[in-house]
Design a protein around this motif. Sequence first.
Motif, PDB file in Angstrom:
ATOM      1  N   LYS A  47      19.937  24.543  17.549  1.00 40.05           N
ATOM      2  CA  LYS A  47      20.352  25.106  18.829  1.00 40.05           C
ATOM      3  C   LYS A  47      19.767  26.506  18.975  1.00 40.05           C
ATOM      4  O   LYS A  47      19.795  27.307  18.049  1.00 40.05           O
ATOM      5  CB  LYS A  47      21.876  25.142  18.918  1.00 40.05           C
ATOM      6  CG  LYS A  47      22.490  23.755  18.967  1.00 40.05           C
ATOM      7  CD  LYS A  47      23.997  23.782  19.136  1.00 40.05           C
ATOM      8  CE  LYS A  47      24.544  22.353  19.210  1.00 40.05           C
ATOM      9  NZ  LYS A  47      26.027  22.325  19.343  1.00 40.05           N
ATOM     10  N   VAL A  48      19.229  26.779  20.163  1.00 39.71           N
ATOM     11  CA  VAL A  48      18.622  28.075  20.457  1.00 39.71           C
ATOM     12  C   VAL A  48      19.159  28.565  21.797  1.00 39.71           C
ATOM     13  O   VAL A  48      18.956  27.910  22.822  1.00 39.71           O
ATOM     14  CB  VAL A  48      17.083  27.980  20.498  1.00 39.71           C
ATOM     15  CG1 VAL A  48      16.476  29.329  20.890  1.00 39.71           C
ATOM     16  CG2 VAL A  48      16.533  27.511  19.164  1.00 39.71           C
ATOM     17  N   GLY A  49      19.832  29.695  21.796  1.00 38.53           N
ATOM     18  CA  GLY A  49      20.382  30.231  23.030  1.00 38.53           C
ATOM     19  C   GLY A  49      21.611  29.472  23.488  1.00 38.53           C
ATOM     20  O   GLY A  49      22.271  28.780  22.714  1.00 38.53           O
ATOM     21  N   GLN A  50      21.895  29.570  24.784  1.00 36.44           N
ATOM     22  CA  GLN A  50      23.135  29.024  25.329  1.00 36.44           C
ATOM     23  C   GLN A  50      23.181  27.497  25.293  1.00 36.44           C
ATOM     24  O   GLN A  50      24.239  26.922  25.052  1.00 36.44           O
ATOM     25  CB  GLN A  50      23.326  29.507  26.761  1.00 36.44           C
ATOM     26  CG  GLN A  50      23.510  31.000  26.906  1.00 36.44           C
ATOM     27  CD  GLN A  50      23.761  31.404  28.334  1.00 36.44           C
ATOM     28  OE1 GLN A  50      24.637  30.867  29.024  1.00 36.44           O
ATOM     29  NE2 GLN A  50      22.990  32.361  28.829  1.00 36.44           N
ATOM     30  N   PRO A 106      17.269  24.475  28.957  1.00 35.02           N
ATOM     31  CA  PRO A 106      18.193  24.443  30.087  1.00 35.02           C
ATOM     32  C   PRO A 106      17.732  25.379  31.195  1.00 35.02           C
ATOM     33  O   PRO A 106      16.762  26.134  31.044  1.00 35.02           O
ATOM     34  CB  PRO A 106      19.491  24.983  29.462  1.00 35.02           C
ATOM     35  CG  PRO A 106      18.997  26.014  28.469  1.00 35.02           C
ATOM     36  CD  PRO A 106      17.709  25.419  27.907  1.00 35.02           C
ATOM     37  N   ALA A 107      18.407  25.322  32.319  1.00 34.41           N
ATOM     38  CA  ALA A 107      18.412  26.379  33.348  1.00 34.41           C
ATOM     39  C   ALA A 107      17.042  26.781  33.878  1.00 34.41           C
ATOM     40  O   ALA A 107      16.841  27.939  34.234  1.00 34.41           O
ATOM     41  CB  ALA A 107      19.146  27.614  32.796  1.00 34.41           C
ATOM     42  N   GLU A 108      16.106  25.835  33.983  1.00 40.35           N
ATOM     43  CA  GLU A 108      14.827  26.177  34.596  1.00 40.35           C
ATOM     44  C   GLU A 108      14.988  26.395  36.089  1.00 40.35           C
ATOM     45  O   GLU A 108      14.355  27.289  36.662  1.00 40.35           O
ATOM     46  CB  GLU A 108      13.798  25.064  34.337  1.00 40.35           C
ATOM     47  CG  GLU A 108      12.363  25.455  34.692  1.00 40.35           C
ATOM     48  CD  GLU A 108      12.041  25.428  36.173  1.00 40.35           C
ATOM     49  OE1 GLU A 108      11.257  26.285  36.630  1.00 40.35           O
ATOM     50  OE2 GLU A 108      12.583  24.559  36.893  1.00 40.35           O
ATOM     51  N   MET A 124      16.043  31.383  25.787  1.00 42.25           N
ATOM     52  CA  MET A 124      15.597  30.838  24.516  1.00 42.25           C
ATOM     53  C   MET A 124      14.655  31.801  23.791  1.00 42.25           C
ATOM     54  O   MET A 124      14.716  31.948  22.568  1.00 42.25           O
ATOM     55  CB  MET A 124      14.941  29.482  24.723  1.00 42.25           C
ATOM     56  CG  MET A 124      15.908  28.392  25.179  1.00 42.25           C
ATOM     57  SD  MET A 124      15.157  26.742  25.286  1.00 42.25           S
ATOM     58  CE  MET A 124      14.980  26.323  23.539  1.00 42.25           C
ATOM     59  N   ILE A 125      13.783  32.482  24.544  1.00 39.92           N
ATOM     60  CA  ILE A 125      12.897  33.474  23.928  1.00 39.92           C
ATOM     61  C   ILE A 125      13.711  34.591  23.290  1.00 39.92           C
ATOM     62  O   ILE A 125      13.451  35.022  22.158  1.00 39.92           O
ATOM     63  CB  ILE A 125      11.912  34.042  24.969  1.00 39.92           C
ATOM     64  CG1 ILE A 125      10.910  32.968  25.399  1.00 39.92           C
ATOM     65  CG2 ILE A 125      11.168  35.259  24.414  1.00 39.92           C
ATOM     66  CD1 ILE A 125      10.068  33.365  26.596  1.00 39.92           C
ATOM     67  N   GLU A 126      14.717  35.066  24.015  1.00 40.33           N
ATOM     68  CA  GLU A 126      15.544  36.151  23.502  1.00 40.33           C
ATOM     69  C   GLU A 126      16.338  35.744  22.266  1.00 40.33           C
ATOM     70  O   GLU A 126      16.804  36.607  21.509  1.00 40.33           O
ATOM     71  CB  GLU A 126      16.497  36.635  24.598  1.00 40.33           C
ATOM     72  CG  GLU A 126      15.775  37.377  25.729  1.00 40.33           C
ATOM     73  CD  GLU A 126      16.685  37.694  26.897  1.00 40.33           C
ATOM     74  OE1 GLU A 126      17.813  37.144  26.949  1.00 40.33           O
ATOM     75  OE2 GLU A 126      16.261  38.489  27.770  1.00 40.33           O
ATOM     76  N   ASN A 127      16.475  34.453  22.058  1.00 36.62           N
ATOM     77  CA  ASN A 127      17.208  33.958  20.896  1.00 36.62           C
ATOM     78  C   ASN A 127      16.284  33.348  19.836  1.00 36.62           C
ATOM     79  O   ASN A 127      16.714  32.510  19.051  1.00 36.62           O
ATOM     80  CB  ASN A 127      18.269  32.950  21.342  1.00 36.62           C
ATOM     81  CG  ASN A 127      19.464  33.625  21.985  1.00 36.62           C
ATOM     82  OD1 ASN A 127      20.355  34.097  21.301  1.00 36.62           O
ATOM     83  ND2 ASN A 127      19.467  33.689  23.309  1.00 36.62           N
ATOM     84  N   GLY A 128      15.021  33.774  19.828  1.00 31.74           N
ATOM     85  CA  GLY A 128      14.130  33.458  18.724  1.00 31.74           C
ATOM     86  C   GLY A 128      13.228  32.266  18.892  1.00 31.74           C
ATOM     87  O   GLY A 128      12.606  31.814  17.917  1.00 31.74           O
TER      88      GLY A 128
END
Length: 390
Positions: free
Chosen positions: A54-57, A134-136, A145-149
């Motif tokens: 899992k990456v991000g929200q 998600p959330a495009e 997702m970028i902010e979470n690696g």
Amino acid sequence: MTKHETLILAENFQEEFIHHRRHLHQHPEIGFELPNTVAYVEKTLLSMGLTPQKVGQAGLVVTIGNGNGKTILLRGDMDALPMEENTDLPFKSTNGFAHTCGHDIHTTFMLGAAKLLKEKEKEIHGTVKIMFQPAEEIGLGAKDMIENGLLENPKVDAALALHVTPDLEVGKFGYKPGIAASSLDGFFLKVQGKGGHSSEPQNAIDPLMIVNAIYNQMNTLVSKEIDPKERAVLVIGKMGGGTVANIIPDTAHLEATLRSFKPEVRDHLFNRVQEIIDATVKMMRGTYELKTISTPSLYNNETLCKQVVPFVKEILGEDNLQIDAEPLAGTEDFSYISQQVPTMFMWAGSNGLGDNNYPLHNPNIMLDEGVIPLGVAVVVHSAISWLNQA
């Protein structure tokens, strides 16, 4: 042309891939609220012997390969739109949301790619990282997702993405080197005036007059301050306030979107909108709150495109990959990734259903599932070939 062995492999699993697509189509979810979609994708990946993270929200990532050499990222977005579907498909959505932008097929592309890449893992000299995003549709998923690696561990060296389009028939793909899609800025303005009785306007500060003045000034920006050879669109799509005719309201609102291609054009307009709002509100004795959201323009790296084009043509055939003359007027949040690593974003033709030629985001759209094995084969063959030549 002899059919490529990767396309043959994808076609062998076509029934399984279509099952995924129809399940996702029938159970759409929106934004970051994708619990059932994420659970389905996670369960499917686990059944392949993969270990999704899992990456991000609400994002998932899975890696396939030997861990040596370079890493290429494949993107599939999972979210739907908050609208009703108006088709007679037996697997149509009935929950008030709809995959009218084709993200159910994009997710299926990535599930199919994971399946084939696992089958061909010994051929991979490097790592393929697959992101389920998600959330495009609200322009926030890739950034989250970028902010979470997303782009680290392993570090991503290049990225590919596909988007279905009814503007091309099945079997044809398109891409645009350089700027490939517009930026998007959203402005959400609340003006605070001073409400009062319509018989005593001198004791009030009319916020409707303020937003009307802002509306008029904003609508001169593109025509008077941007070179006519450039492209930009500024639209005020929502504006108003008040409840009845004989009351000057306390507040009013205005919401606008700005789309452009060149960063310098975008920056000028973005700053000028805020200057107009600030000066106009202060001049007319009000106060305001302004919220903005921004998604950058999408940039296709020319070098990466030149490297990947031969691999795509090996799947589709020499004449079935076209270079688009114009960038997409809409916005794609894959652009956040294109700011960090070389990317190639392609359109995958999905119009093969006769008279059904509705555009994306239309409640009547029906996309041809014949695009699925093609999309899977294109990303799998391109990823492996690019890594193996790197």
